[in-house]
Design an enzyme around this catalytic site. Sequence first.
Site, PDB file in Angstrom:
ATOM      1  N   TYR A  42      -2.026   0.343   9.793  1.00  0.00           N
ATOM      2  CA  TYR A  42      -2.265   0.078   8.436  1.00  0.00           C
ATOM      3  C   TYR A  42      -1.052   0.357   7.867  1.00  0.00           C
ATOM      4  CZ  TYR A  42      -3.753  -1.153   4.013  1.00  0.00           C
ATOM      5  OH  TYR A  42      -3.795  -1.821   2.670  1.00  0.00           O
ATOM      6  N   SER A  88       0.764  -1.058  -0.107  1.00  0.00           N
ATOM      7  CA  SER A  88       0.636  -0.105  -0.010  1.00  0.00           C
ATOM      8  C   SER A  88       1.122   1.532   0.229  1.00  0.00           C
ATOM      9  CB  SER A  88      -0.698   0.159   0.979  1.00  0.00           C
ATOM     10  OG  SER A  88      -1.421   1.235   1.422  1.00  0.00           O
TER      11      SER A  88
END
Length: 246
Positions: free
Chosen positions: A158, A145
């Site tokens: 995250y 990501s």
Amino acid sequence: MTDSSLAGKVALVTGAGRGIGRAIAMGYARAGAAVCCAARSQAEIDETVELIVQAGGRAIFAIADVTDYASVEAAFSHAAATLGGVDIVVASAGGSVENKLVEDSDPLSWKHAIDTNLIGAYHTARAAIPHLRQRGAGKLIFIGSGMGHRSAPTRSAYAASKAGLWMLTRVLAQELVEHNICVNELIPGPVLTSFIKGREDALRAGGPGGEWMKEPDDVVPMALFMAAQPINGPTGQSFSLARREL
């Protein structure tokens, strides 16, 4: 099935029950690979396998929770025993429900993000390595990501998990280069799945040119490109489909 770029290869994809993982599993099957679809949900991977078989591909399922090393190891053993080995691994299982300021965060939810996205990827790689080495070469692809390369408020769990994953990618690339195993990160950018629900407008406005809001199938060409590279091809690299600077 017209693409044969992965003919004769065996792929194992975690998180193959839905979203990006399912799309990649189906894309690899269309390209000629036999695919072991791994996920926690029996119903979801049954559906993925059925879709692949109906399209003329070859697929099996394996129940696996990436936070449980024994189940991941068993999935690889099942794939190797049934399909003859493992050549390509895509670590797609992941997620996060902890989107709060650190001072407001829930420690258990924060830890769950690390366990799934980072420890789960480690489990996948650890279980995969002996099988890839046995084949004499292989590809290990982590779904990363942009949050692993830059910070944002409320995204600590995250972002930390994906930053760790990017470092794991580079370390493994160095450790496995002598075994002809290429280790790379694929950053999809925003994909229209349940993971980004409610944040679509903010993500669309995330870059000066507007972000590319993708469907899971839009990630498949890059995943195929990475899987089909030669054994002396790129390793320790991050391939991004985002429209913004990481």
